[in-house]
Write a protein that holds these residues in place. Structure first.
Motif, PDB file in Angstrom:
ATOM      1  N   LEU A  37       3.292  62.005  45.040  1.00  0.00           N
ATOM      2  CA  LEU A  37       3.719  63.378  44.746  1.00  0.00           C
ATOM      3  C   LEU A  37       2.733  64.403  45.299  1.00  0.00           C
ATOM      4  O   LEU A  37       3.142  65.423  45.872  1.00  0.00           O
ATOM      5  N   PHE A  38       1.444  64.167  45.124  1.00  0.00           N
ATOM      6  CA  PHE A  38       0.456  65.090  45.687  1.00  0.00           C
ATOM      7  C   PHE A  38       0.558  65.123  47.207  1.00  0.00           C
ATOM      8  O   PHE A  38       0.401  66.176  47.826  1.00  0.00           O
ATOM      9  N   GLY A  39       0.821  63.967  47.819  1.00  0.00           N
ATOM     10  CA  GLY A  39       0.981  63.925  49.269  1.00  0.00           C
ATOM     11  C   GLY A  39       2.208  64.694  49.732  1.00  0.00           C
ATOM     12  O   GLY A  39       2.175  65.401  50.744  1.00  0.00           O
ATOM     13  N   LEU A  40       3.318  64.572  48.999  1.00  0.00           N
ATOM     14  CA  LEU A  40       4.550  65.296  49.362  1.00  0.00           C
ATOM     15  C   LEU A  40       4.411  66.806  49.161  1.00  0.00           C
ATOM     16  O   LEU A  40       5.053  67.584  49.856  1.00  0.00           O
ATOM     17  N   MET A  41       3.574  67.211  48.224  1.00  0.00           N
ATOM     18  CA  MET A  41       3.363  68.642  47.984  1.00  0.00           C
ATOM     19  C   MET A  41       2.386  69.244  48.992  1.00  0.00           C
ATOM     20  O   MET A  41       2.175  70.446  48.992  1.00  0.00           O
ATOM     21  N   GLY A  42       1.794  68.419  49.823  1.00  0.00           N
ATOM     22  CA  GLY A  42       0.904  68.940  50.856  1.00  0.00           C
ATOM     23  C   GLY A  42      -0.524  69.164  50.398  1.00  0.00           C
ATOM     24  O   GLY A  42      -1.287  69.863  51.077  1.00  0.00           O
ATOM     25  N   LEU A  43      -0.908  68.597  49.273  1.00  0.00           N
ATOM     26  CA  LEU A  43      -2.280  68.746  48.780  1.00  0.00           C
ATOM     27  C   LEU A  43      -3.127  67.616  49.355  1.00  0.00           C
ATOM     28  O   LEU A  43      -3.320  66.569  48.737  1.00  0.00           O
ATOM     29  N   LYS A  44      -3.631  67.839  50.557  1.00  0.00           N
ATOM     30  CA  LYS A  44      -4.323  66.775  51.290  1.00  0.00           C
ATOM     31  C   LYS A  44      -5.629  66.357  50.625  1.00  0.00           C
ATOM     32  O   LYS A  44      -5.942  65.168  50.552  1.00  0.00           O
ATOM     33  N   THR A  45      -6.405  67.301  50.149  1.00  0.00           N
ATOM     34  CA  THR A  45      -7.728  66.988  49.599  1.00  0.00           C
ATOM     35  C   THR A  45      -7.624  66.068  48.380  1.00  0.00           C
ATOM     36  O   THR A  45      -8.296  65.043  48.308  1.00  0.00           O
ATOM     37  N   ILE A  46      -6.771  66.450  47.433  1.00  0.00           N
ATOM     38  CA  ILE A  46      -6.659  65.628  46.223  1.00  0.00           C
ATOM     39  C   ILE A  46      -5.979  64.287  46.536  1.00  0.00           C
ATOM     40  O   ILE A  46      -6.298  63.264  45.931  1.00  0.00           O
ATOM     41  N   THR A  47      -5.035  64.281  47.503  1.00  0.00           N
ATOM     42  CA  THR A  47      -4.379  63.033  47.879  1.00  0.00           C
ATOM     43  C   THR A  47      -5.385  62.050  48.460  1.00  0.00           C
ATOM     44  O   THR A  47      -5.440  60.883  48.053  1.00  0.00           O
ATOM     45  N   TRP A  48      -6.200  62.513  49.410  1.00  0.00           N
ATOM     46  CA  TRP A  48      -7.199  61.626  50.018  1.00  0.00           C
ATOM     47  C   TRP A  48      -8.262  61.206  49.006  1.00  0.00           C
ATOM     48  O   TRP A  48      -8.728  60.063  49.013  1.00  0.00           O
ATOM     49  N   THR A  49      -8.628  62.095  48.104  1.00  0.00           N
ATOM     50  CA  THR A  49      -9.617  61.744  47.074  1.00  0.00           C
ATOM     51  C   THR A  49      -9.075  60.638  46.171  1.00  0.00           C
ATOM     52  O   THR A  49      -9.780  59.658  45.884  1.00  0.00           O
ATOM     53  N   LEU A  51      -6.668  58.496  46.908  1.00  0.00           N
ATOM     54  CA  LEU A  51      -6.541  57.263  47.692  1.00  0.00           C
ATOM     55  C   LEU A  51      -7.890  56.562  47.853  1.00  0.00           C
ATOM     56  O   LEU A  51      -7.981  55.331  47.740  1.00  0.00           O
ATOM     57  N   LEU A  52      -8.944  57.331  48.112  1.00  0.00           N
ATOM     58  CA  LEU A  52     -10.280  56.733  48.236  1.00  0.00           C
ATOM     59  C   LEU A  52     -10.747  56.142  46.911  1.00  0.00           C
ATOM     60  O   LEU A  52     -11.346  55.059  46.882  1.00  0.00           O
ATOM     61  N   LEU A  53     -10.477  56.845  45.812  1.00  0.00           N
ATOM     62  CA  LEU A  53     -10.854  56.308  44.497  1.00  0.00           C
ATOM     63  C   LEU A  53     -10.082  55.029  44.183  1.00  0.00           C
ATOM     64  O   LEU A  53     -10.649  54.071  43.638  1.00  0.00           O
ATOM     65  N   LEU A  54      -8.799  55.002  44.526  1.00  0.00           N
ATOM     66  CA  LEU A  54      -7.998  53.793  44.305  1.00  0.00           C
ATOM     67  C   LEU A  54      -8.549  52.633  45.121  1.00  0.00           C
ATOM     68  O   LEU A  54      -8.672  51.499  44.618  1.00  0.00           O
ATOM     69  N   ASN A  55      -8.904  52.899  46.379  1.00  0.00           N
ATOM     70  CA  ASN A  55      -9.505  51.844  47.214  1.00  0.00           C
ATOM     71  C   ASN A  55     -10.826  51.367  46.643  1.00  0.00           C
ATOM     72  O   ASN A  55     -11.128  50.173  46.653  1.00  0.00           O
ATOM     73  N   LEU A  56     -11.643  52.285  46.129  1.00  0.00           N
ATOM     74  CA  LEU A  56     -12.930  51.913  45.542  1.00  0.00           C
ATOM     75  C   LEU A  56     -12.739  51.036  44.304  1.00  0.00           C
ATOM     76  O   LEU A  56     -13.429  50.028  44.129  1.00  0.00           O
ATOM     77  N   VAL A  57     -11.774  51.395  43.468  1.00  0.00           N
ATOM     78  CA  VAL A  57     -11.512  50.612  42.255  1.00  0.00           C
ATOM     79  C   VAL A  57     -11.008  49.216  42.618  1.00  0.00           C
ATOM     80  O   VAL A  57     -11.468  48.212  42.061  1.00  0.00           O
ATOM     81  N   LEU A  58     -10.071  49.145  43.564  1.00  0.00           N
ATOM     82  CA  LEU A  58      -9.549  47.836  43.957  1.00  0.00           C
ATOM     83  C   LEU A  58     -10.615  46.972  44.622  1.00  0.00           C
ATOM     84  O   LEU A  58     -10.687  45.763  44.389  1.00  0.00           O
ATOM     85  N   PHE A  59     -11.478  47.586  45.441  1.00  0.00           N
ATOM     86  CA  PHE A  59     -12.561  46.828  46.066  1.00  0.00           C
ATOM     87  C   PHE A  59     -13.564  46.336  45.021  1.00  0.00           C
ATOM     88  O   PHE A  59     -14.039  45.196  45.097  1.00  0.00           O
ATOM     89  N   SER A  60     -13.874  47.177  44.038  1.00  0.00           N
ATOM     90  CA  SER A  60     -14.791  46.763  42.968  1.00  0.00           C
ATOM     91  C   SER A  60     -14.209  45.590  42.183  1.00  0.00           C
ATOM     92  O   SER A  60     -14.932  44.648  41.834  1.00  0.00           O
ATOM     93  N   TYR A  61     -12.905  45.641  41.924  1.00  0.00           N
ATOM     94  CA  TYR A  61     -12.263  44.543  41.211  1.00  0.00           C
ATOM     95  C   TYR A  61     -12.284  43.261  42.035  1.00  0.00           C
ATOM     96  O   TYR A  61     -12.520  42.176  41.508  1.00  0.00           O
TER      97      TYR A  61
END
Length: 119
Positions: A37-49, A51-61
């Motif tokens: 939803l954030f990506g579709l609304m055009g909010l790039k900064t929060i979308t990338w943040t 996505l990076l947090l999700l990748n960090l959590v999955l990598f930590s797991y």
């Protein structure tokens, strides 16, 4: 596909935390929906943040699972390794052989010719 041991460890860790597998899957889907939803609304900064947090959590797991699978110690229901409490000195296996002398004989000492003795 996870090994049976790893599956049991994960189920034990989740039940110790009081959550079910449906909670984990539902939370993951909800996070992906919010990021979309954030990506579709055009909010790039929060979308990338996010996505990076999700990748960090999955990598930590993934690292947690990798490290836990590398342990050759028994693991308790909380996911922590159970300590080895059998370090008593009376449990040594070589107690029967302590009083026996081996048949090793050191080589005879003789002075090398032409060299001064080491002092």
């Amino acid at each position: 596909k996870m090994a049976k041991k790893d599956t049991l460890l994960e189920e034990a860790a989740m039940s110790a935390a009081g959550i079910q597998q449906t909670h984990v899957i539902g939370t993951f889907v909800l996070v992906l929906l919010v990021i979309t939803l954030f990506g579709l609304m055009g909010l790039k900064t929060i979308t990338w943040t996010l996505l990076l947090l999700l990748n960090l959590v999955l990598f930590s797991y993934l690292m947690k699972l990798t490290i836990d699978s590398g342990l050759n110690a028994p693991v308790g229901p909380d996911g922590e390794p159970i300590g080895d409490d059998s370090s008593d000195e009376e449990d040594d296996d070589d107690d029967d052989y302590e009083d026996e002398e081996g048949d090793y004989k050191p080589p005879a000492e003789k002075e090398p010719s032409g060299l001064p003795p080491i002092s």
